[in-house]
Enzyme design. Structure first.
Site, PDB file in Angstrom:
ATOM      1  N   CYS A 144      22.194  -0.802  53.119  1.00 31.82           N
ATOM      2  CA  CYS A 144      22.805  -1.927  53.830  1.00 31.82           C
ATOM      3  C   CYS A 144      23.192  -1.381  55.190  1.00 31.82           C
ATOM      4  CB  CYS A 144      23.966  -2.546  53.046  1.00 31.82           C
ATOM      5  SG  CYS A 144      25.421  -1.523  52.815  1.00 31.82           S
ATOM      6  N   GLY A 145      24.079  -2.058  55.909  1.00 34.77           N
ATOM      7  CA  GLY A 145      24.429  -1.566  57.237  1.00 34.77           C
ATOM      8  C   GLY A 145      25.146  -0.224  57.164  1.00 34.77           C
ATOM      9  N   GLY A 155      26.040   1.272  53.900  1.00 29.98           N
ATOM     10  CA  GLY A 155      25.866   1.896  52.583  1.00 29.98           C
ATOM     11  C   GLY A 155      27.041   1.600  51.659  1.00 29.98           C
ATOM     12  N   ARG A 169      31.690  20.927  32.092  1.00 30.53           N
ATOM     13  CA  ARG A 169      32.803  20.305  32.839  1.00 30.53           C
ATOM     14  C   ARG A 169      32.368  18.996  33.505  1.00 30.53           C
ATOM     15  NH1 ARG A 169      30.582  24.163  35.876  1.00 30.53           N
ATOM     16  NH2 ARG A 169      30.468  23.982  38.152  1.00 30.53           N
TER      17      ARG A 169
HETATM   18  C1  RB5 Z   1      25.904  -6.915  56.846  1.00 30.74           C
HETATM   19  O1  RB5 Z   1      26.255  -7.385  58.098  1.00 30.74           O
HETATM   20  C2  RB5 Z   1      26.759  -5.697  56.482  1.00 30.74           C
HETATM   21  O2  RB5 Z   1      28.076  -6.098  56.253  1.00 30.74           O
HETATM   22  C3  RB5 Z   1      26.186  -5.012  55.284  1.00 30.74           C
HETATM   23  O3  RB5 Z   1      24.878  -4.625  55.542  1.00 30.74           O
HETATM   24  C4  RB5 Z   1      26.879  -3.744  54.820  1.00 30.74           C
HETATM   25  O4  RB5 Z   1      27.084  -2.863  55.888  1.00 30.74           O
HETATM   26  C5  RB5 Z   1      28.061  -3.859  53.994  1.00 30.74           C
HETATM   27  O5  RB5 Z   1      28.654  -2.848  53.578  1.00 30.74           O
END
Ligand code: RB5
Length: 156
Positions: free
Chosen positions: A67-68, A70, A135
């Site tokens: 995502c943008g 992660g 562990r």
């Molecule tokens: C999308 O704009 C963004 O919020 C998404 O990709 C992500 O970074 C969320 O954690």
């Protein structure tokens, strides 16, 4: 048979999806591409869920969710019982999270790192193996206990 890696992303991670999917194939893994397929805005939980379910259902052994940042992807993927997702933007975390924590979903943010580092992190993650040390098993059993006691079990 090659290990299958499910990959999914929202629009924020889309730029990394093809370079990473191609690279994972080059490394000798099978890739299960679960979208998204364009830069059109969409919701990261949908793709984190698709990747997590693919692992739980046995359609893939490991996953990559983008995502943008992660972060959203990892929060969503970790809501699925049996998924251990971690954000890694460095190679140390990428191998340690498998060796110690048996992480099965690697999360990265395409607004944080570029394709070269993302590939290096991906290779490090895929090459690493859970150590199986007592562990770490003990700690993972405690994580699983938290999951059993606090997370709804429905995965379909
Ligand atoms: C999308 O704009 C963004 O919020 C998404 O990709 C992500 O970074 C969320 O954690």
């Amino acid at each position: 048979m090659a290990i299958r890696v499910a990959i999914g992303t929202d629009h924020g991670g889309f730029a990394l999806k093809k370079p990473l999917a191609d690279y994972v194939k080059e490394l000798g893994f099978d890739v299960l591409d679960l979208g998204t397929n364009s830069e059109e805005a969409c919701d990261y939980p949908d793709f984190a869920e698709a990747v997590g379910k693919a692992i739980i259902n046995g359609d893939a052994e490991l996953g990559i969710v983008l995502c943008g940042s992660g972060v959203g992807a990892s929060v969503a993927a970790n809501k699925i019982a049996g998924i251990r997702a971690g954000v890694c933007h460095d190679t140390f975390s990428a191998h340690q999270c498998r060796e110690d924590d048996d992480v099965n979903v690697l999360c990265m943010g395409a607004r944080v790192i570029g394709p070269s580092l993302a590939k290096e992190i991906t290779k490090t993650f895929l090459d690493a193996k859970f150590s199986g040390a007592e562990r770490h098993r003990r700690r993972l059993e405690k994580v699983a206990k938290i999951e059993r006691e606090n997370l709804l079990q429905k995965t379909t």
